[in-house]
Design a protein around this motif. Sequence first.
Motif, PDB file in Angstrom:
ATOM      1  N   ALA A  55      59.186  51.491 -12.360  1.00 30.19           N
ATOM      2  CA  ALA A  55      58.457  51.581 -13.623  1.00 30.19           C
ATOM      3  C   ALA A  55      58.126  50.230 -14.238  1.00 30.19           C
ATOM      4  O   ALA A  55      57.214  50.137 -15.061  1.00 30.19           O
ATOM      5  CB  ALA A  55      59.250  52.413 -14.629  1.00 30.19           C
ATOM      6  N   TYR A  56      58.844  49.173 -13.883  1.00 27.39           N
ATOM      7  CA  TYR A  56      58.598  47.889 -14.538  1.00 27.39           C
ATOM      8  C   TYR A  56      57.590  47.012 -13.793  1.00 27.39           C
ATOM      9  O   TYR A  56      57.253  45.923 -14.255  1.00 27.39           O
ATOM     10  CB  TYR A  56      59.913  47.133 -14.758  1.00 27.39           C
ATOM     11  N   LYS A  57      57.104  47.485 -12.660  1.00 25.84           N
ATOM     12  CA  LYS A  57      56.127  46.722 -11.900  1.00 25.84           C
ATOM     13  C   LYS A  57      54.723  46.876 -12.491  1.00 25.84           C
ATOM     14  O   LYS A  57      54.436  47.816 -13.228  1.00 25.84           O
ATOM     15  CB  LYS A  57      56.141  47.168 -10.443  1.00 25.84           C
ATOM     16  N   LYS A  58      53.851  45.959 -12.130  1.00 30.75           N
ATOM     17  CA  LYS A  58      52.503  45.913 -12.693  1.00 30.75           C
ATOM     18  C   LYS A  58      51.755  47.224 -12.479  1.00 30.75           C
ATOM     19  O   LYS A  58      51.634  47.699 -11.357  1.00 30.75           O
ATOM     20  CB  LYS A  58      51.720  44.754 -12.066  1.00 30.75           C
ATOM     21  N   GLY A  59      51.257  47.790 -13.548  1.00 32.35           N
ATOM     22  CA  GLY A  59      50.445  48.992 -13.484  1.00 32.35           C
ATOM     23  C   GLY A  59      51.199  50.271 -13.205  1.00 32.35           C
ATOM     24  O   GLY A  59      50.580  51.327 -13.030  1.00 32.35           O
ATOM     25  N   CYS A  60      52.543  50.219 -13.171  1.00 33.18           N
ATOM     26  CA  CYS A  60      53.317  51.391 -12.761  1.00 33.18           C
ATOM     27  C   CYS A  60      53.839  52.233 -13.919  1.00 33.18           C
ATOM     28  O   CYS A  60      54.046  53.440 -13.758  1.00 33.18           O
ATOM     29  CB  CYS A  60      54.494  50.963 -11.884  1.00 33.18           C
ATOM     30  N   LEU A  61      54.076  51.629 -15.068  1.00 34.54           N
ATOM     31  CA  LEU A  61      54.703  52.373 -16.165  1.00 34.54           C
ATOM     32  C   LEU A  61      53.877  53.594 -16.568  1.00 34.54           C
ATOM     33  O   LEU A  61      54.417  54.687 -16.737  1.00 34.54           O
ATOM     34  CB  LEU A  61      54.918  51.470 -17.378  1.00 34.54           C
ATOM     35  N   ALA A  62      52.574  53.425 -16.702  1.00 32.94           N
ATOM     36  CA  ALA A  62      51.717  54.529 -17.124  1.00 32.94           C
ATOM     37  C   ALA A  62      51.778  55.680 -16.124  1.00 32.94           C
ATOM     38  O   ALA A  62      51.853  56.855 -16.511  1.00 32.94           O
ATOM     39  CB  ALA A  62      50.280  54.053 -17.295  1.00 32.94           C
ATOM     40  N   THR A  63      51.759  55.354 -14.848  1.00 27.28           N
ATOM     41  CA  THR A  63      51.805  56.382 -13.802  1.00 27.28           C
ATOM     42  C   THR A  63      53.132  57.129 -13.840  1.00 27.28           C
ATOM     43  O   THR A  63      53.175  58.355 -13.727  1.00 27.28           O
ATOM     44  CB  THR A  63      51.598  55.747 -12.417  1.00 27.28           C
ATOM     45  N   VAL A  64      54.223  56.386 -13.998  1.00 26.31           N
ATOM     46  CA  VAL A  64      55.550  57.003 -14.024  1.00 26.31           C
ATOM     47  C   VAL A  64      55.708  57.901 -15.247  1.00 26.31           C
ATOM     48  O   VAL A  64      56.177  59.044 -15.136  1.00 26.31           O
ATOM     49  CB  VAL A  64      56.652  55.922 -14.011  1.00 26.31           C
ATOM     50  N   ILE A  65      55.315  57.425 -16.408  1.00 25.73           N
ATOM     51  CA  ILE A  65      55.459  58.212 -17.640  1.00 25.73           C
ATOM     52  C   ILE A  65      54.613  59.476 -17.576  1.00 25.73           C
ATOM     53  O   ILE A  65      55.062  60.565 -17.958  1.00 25.73           O
ATOM     54  CB  ILE A  65      55.082  57.363 -18.875  1.00 25.73           C
ATOM     55  N   ALA A  66      53.386  59.349 -17.084  1.00 32.06           N
ATOM     56  CA  ALA A  66      52.518  60.529 -16.975  1.00 32.06           C
ATOM     57  C   ALA A  66      53.141  61.574 -16.060  1.00 32.06           C
ATOM     58  O   ALA A  66      53.048  62.782 -16.326  1.00 32.06           O
ATOM     59  CB  ALA A  66      51.141  60.109 -16.451  1.00 32.06           C
TER      60      ALA A  66
END
Length: 251
Positions: A196-207
């Motif tokens: 989740a902390y990698k670039k561009g990943c947080l939004a995908t994980v949260i969704a």
Amino acid sequence: MAFYDLAKQERDVLVKQIQEVILKEITAVNHLPILPYFSDEDTYIRKTAYLAIGKIYKMHIGQLPNIIKLLNELFVHDDFKVRQTVVNAAGEIGKSDFMAVQSFFDQGLLDEHHAVRNAVIGSVKKMGEVNPTPVLAWAATYLQHPDKEIRREICHGIELRGRKHPQDILPMLKQLQFDPTKRVSSTLVHVIGQIAYKKGCLATVIADLKTWQNKELVDQAILEIIDVHERYKDFAVLSQQEAIDYISKHF
């Protein structure tokens, strides 16, 4: 003398020597000259050996049947270090041709020694990063395995692919959300935090987490994500506060 006790030039000579010995002996009936490199107490000597297998495979693709034969013969050795090195060598080949070495991972997952099983995890990570389609398809067949350690190892093994492509592994992780074993669920939460902390990943994980049914585990994952943004603040794209703000707004 340990590998890194040698001077740089001496290390280069040793690497070349190991590769030449393995290439020369790969078609031999007796693999005794190769065995010392696969069983060496120094992990870097063993690493040099399995990387040599990978280089030989790339440079001499026609030797693949002989390489597989060699690895199969060494894989029944009593020394766990030999079996560990075999799995790592198979991982080098699996970056390009997973089907040729799949059997080593099927067997390695069941090995009695944790070092061999850990080599499976490490190899799945490196193969899944560059050759994801067959590796993830294979991993998916073990997600519901009756052995909790195998489920945990698979969960951990697919992590690296998720750090750049979380969408590839989130559906697999989701299958483990109701796993009854604490070690599995803890690893699951850890992996979610790591991707989740990698670039561009947080939004995908949260969704994706918004679609999960195990709210208790999701809450643990959210806390882990927030904590990871502080623990890895030197590497995280967002600050911890920015992560909190995003989660508060979108979750």
